[in-house]
Design a protein around this motif. Structure first.
Motif, mmCIF file in Angstrom:
data_model
loop_
_atom_site.group_PDB
_atom_site.id
_atom_site.type_symbol
_atom_site.label_atom_id
_atom_site.label_comp_id
_atom_site.label_asym_id
_atom_site.label_seq_id
_atom_site.Cartn_x
_atom_site.Cartn_y
_atom_site.Cartn_z
ATOM 1 N N ASN A 141 0.445 -0.898 0.176
ATOM 2 C CA ASN A 141 0.388 -0.504 0.092
ATOM 3 C C ASN A 141 0.916 0.818 0.305
ATOM 4 O O ASN A 141 0.075 2.664 0.148
ATOM 5 N N GLY A 142 1.974 1.230 -0.501
ATOM 6 C CA GLY A 142 3.084 2.357 -1.223
ATOM 7 C C GLY A 142 3.582 3.249 -0.108
ATOM 8 O O GLY A 142 4.484 3.831 0.421
ATOM 9 N N VAL A 143 4.003 1.144 1.165
ATOM 10 C CA VAL A 143 5.013 2.246 2.442
ATOM 11 C C VAL A 143 6.383 0.938 1.795
ATOM 12 O O VAL A 143 6.607 0.633 1.336
ATOM 13 N N PHE A 144 7.455 2.061 2.141
ATOM 14 C CA PHE A 144 8.184 2.124 2.601
ATOM 15 C C PHE A 144 9.086 1.750 3.739
ATOM 16 O O PHE A 144 8.998 3.223 4.241
ATOM 17 N N GLU A 145 9.503 0.974 3.679
ATOM 18 C CA GLU A 145 11.183 0.799 5.363
ATOM 19 C C GLU A 145 12.972 0.644 4.374
ATOM 20 O O GLU A 145 12.439 -0.163 3.889
ATOM 21 N N GLN A 146 13.001 1.633 5.547
ATOM 22 C CA GLN A 146 14.649 1.353 6.042
ATOM 23 C C GLN A 146 14.572 1.000 7.716
ATOM 24 O O GLN A 146 14.479 2.183 7.958
ATOM 25 N N ALA A 147 15.865 0.171 7.039
ATOM 26 C CA ALA A 147 16.178 0.407 8.795
ATOM 27 C C ALA A 147 17.415 0.661 9.314
ATOM 28 O O ALA A 147 18.391 0.552 8.482
ATOM 29 N N TYR A 148 17.538 1.610 9.775
ATOM 30 C CA TYR A 148 18.470 2.588 9.837
ATOM 31 C C TYR A 148 18.548 3.540 11.036
ATOM 32 O O TYR A 148 17.833 3.997 12.081
ATOM 33 N N GLU A 149 20.367 3.244 12.428
ATOM 34 C CA GLU A 149 20.366 4.094 13.137
ATOM 35 C C GLU A 149 20.300 5.311 13.496
ATOM 36 O O GLU A 149 21.791 6.079 12.205
ATOM 37 N N LEU A 150 19.628 6.160 13.664
ATOM 38 C CA LEU A 150 19.691 7.650 13.420
ATOM 39 C C LEU A 150 19.738 7.920 14.785
ATOM 40 O O LEU A 150 18.957 7.692 15.739
ATOM 41 N N SER A 151 20.616 9.541 15.136
ATOM 42 C CA SER A 151 20.884 9.815 16.042
ATOM 43 C C SER A 151 19.747 11.085 16.344
ATOM 44 O O SER A 151 19.340 11.379 15.790
ATOM 45 N N ASP A 152 19.838 11.102 17.636
ATOM 46 C CA ASP A 152 18.324 12.514 17.594
ATOM 47 C C ASP A 152 18.866 13.445 17.424
ATOM 48 O O ASP A 152 20.104 14.403 17.069
ATOM 49 N N GLY A 153 17.796 14.297 16.722
ATOM 50 C CA GLY A 153 18.213 15.499 16.186
ATOM 51 C C GLY A 153 16.919 15.431 14.908
ATOM 52 O O GLY A 153 16.109 14.994 13.785
ATOM 53 N N MET A 154 16.857 16.597 13.896
ATOM 54 C CA MET A 154 16.106 17.278 12.407
ATOM 55 C C MET A 154 16.602 16.723 11.499
ATOM 56 O O MET A 154 17.640 17.234 11.401
ATOM 57 N N GLN A 169 8.174 16.435 -7.907
ATOM 58 C CA GLN A 169 9.146 16.682 -7.933
ATOM 59 C C GLN A 169 9.535 16.954 -6.720
ATOM 60 O O GLN A 169 8.867 16.569 -6.087
ATOM 61 N N VAL A 170 10.317 16.612 -6.388
ATOM 62 C CA VAL A 170 10.902 15.734 -5.264
ATOM 63 C C VAL A 170 11.501 17.250 -4.102
ATOM 64 O O VAL A 170 12.135 18.571 -5.104
ATOM 65 N N LYS A 171 10.415 17.175 -3.110
ATOM 66 C CA LYS A 171 10.400 18.282 -2.218
ATOM 67 C C LYS A 171 11.003 17.495 -0.671
ATOM 68 O O LYS A 171 10.794 16.558 -0.608
ATOM 69 N N PRO A 172 11.325 18.533 -0.398
ATOM 70 C CA PRO A 172 12.037 18.076 1.730
ATOM 71 C C PRO A 172 10.916 17.820 2.125
ATOM 72 O O PRO A 172 9.637 18.604 2.101
ATOM 73 N N VAL A 173 10.948 16.493 2.874
ATOM 74 C CA VAL A 173 9.748 15.880 3.848
ATOM 75 C C VAL A 173 11.031 16.408 5.083
ATOM 76 O O VAL A 173 11.617 15.438 5.595
ATOM 77 N N GLU A 174 10.542 17.309 6.583
ATOM 78 C CA GLU A 174 11.133 17.131 7.892
ATOM 79 C C GLU A 174 10.716 15.485 8.486
ATOM 80 O O GLU A 174 9.650 14.935 8.350
ATOM 81 N N LEU A 175 11.306 15.214 9.220
ATOM 82 C CA LEU A 175 11.691 13.847 9.921
ATOM 83 C C LEU A 175 11.618 13.821 11.710
ATOM 84 O O LEU A 175 13.910 14.821 11.152
ATOM 85 N N HIS A 176 11.764 13.593 12.346
ATOM 86 C CA HIS A 176 11.738 14.381 13.614
ATOM 87 C C HIS A 176 12.428 13.392 14.294
ATOM 88 O O HIS A 176 11.668 12.359 14.438
#
Length: 294
Positions: A141-154, A169-176
């Motif tokens: 249903n259009g869901v993609f997953e990627q296991a990856y460790e990210l430190s806290d941040g924006m 068109q590629v646009k930025p999406v914020e990830l908290h």
């Protein structure tokens, strides 16, 4: 007397006949000359039409070539304003980056394979200090997953896809990631003065022909360790972001056997450029900071 009259009439008849023949010849000649002129005029018109057709054909071919060059350039750049028909959301859950795509009807869009992958995910720290090029796995249903460790941040993520039959068109999406990450961090980019870097023992030098707005900019990468190996269907990939991480450019090599990349900048400012090259089994990323001027 009779014989003399007959003779006179005979001579007169011959003379009259001669005058008739001469008059007819002159009449026919006058009729043929305009016809000849008309024929020449028609031939000139046909020749003129032929030249005009040839000129129109050349103009059409030049226009097609310009359109092709424009489309080819557009394929490497995302400067043109496009109203997206694919919505993109991103979240970070339990050590996974989750991306969801929806078309205007709320369904999963059909994606074309682009450089060996259906989806390229570029993840950067909001201050551009970190960079990742990932390829999440499609679930349903259009869901993609990627296991990856990210430190806290924006973070900002860029989903590079080619949806079939939909404008995108590629646009930025914020990830908290973590708590209280609601504001973008200020970056502290310094323009590079040396364009040679060594990453994991592999040295690459960069030369740039021009850094002017609306002029072709050619990035030429040279490796001291030989030509890199093919990576995702090309000899390398270049991703460029402006300092606010709002404008996204993804460029592929101009040819199959050279690490030369061409793009065009629509506005001045500071940009960060990441060149990705594979040596052996490892992808090496070379970041440089440039300044584009008017």
């Amino acid at each position: 007397m009779m014989k003399k009259s007959v003779k006179i009439w005979t001579v007169s008849g011959i003379a009259y006949l001669g005058l008739v023949i001469i008059g007819y010849s002159l009449f026919v000649g006058n009729e043929e000359e305009p016809h000849s002129d008309a024929h020449e005029e028609t031939a000139m018109e046909v020749q003129g039409d032929s030249h005009e057709h040839e000129a129109n054909q050349n103009e059409k071919e030049n226009e097609q070539m310009e359109n092709h060059q424009h489309h080819q350039h557009a394929a490497h750049n995302d400067h043109a304003a496009v109203e997206n028909e694919v919505s993109v959301t991103a979240a970070y859950e339990d050590g996974k980056i989750v991306v969801e795509l929806k078309d205007p009807e709320g369904n999963a869009p059909v994606l074309e394979t682009n450089h060996e992958k259906d989806l390229h995910l570029i993840v950067v720290k909001s201050d551009l200090s970190e960079y990742r090029h990932l390829h999440p796995v499609s679930k349903e249903n259009g869901v993609f997953e990627q296991a990856y460790e990210l430190s806290d941040g924006m973070y900002k993520v860029f989903v590079d896809i080619k949806p079939k039959g939909l404008a995108y068109q590629v646009k930025p999406v914020e990830l908290h990631v973590g708590e209280h990450q609601n504001h973008s961090a200020d970056n502290d980019l310094s323009v590079d003065t040396e364009f040679e870097k060594t990453v994991d023992g592999r040295t690459v030098a960069l030369s740039v022909n021009s850094l002017k707005v609306n002029e072709p900019t050619v990035f030429t990468y040279t490796s001291k360790d030989g030509k890199p190996d093919p990576y995702l269907g090309a000899l390398g990939h270049v991703v460029i972001l402006d300092e606010d991480a709002e404008e996204f450019i993804h460029v592929h090599p101009s040819s199959e056997d050279e690490t030369v990349f061409e793009t065009r900048f629509s506005k001045p400012g500071i940009y960060k450029v990441w060149g990705e090259f594979m040596f052996g089994e490892q992808v090496h990323v070379y970041p440089f900071v440039i300044e584009v001027t008017e």
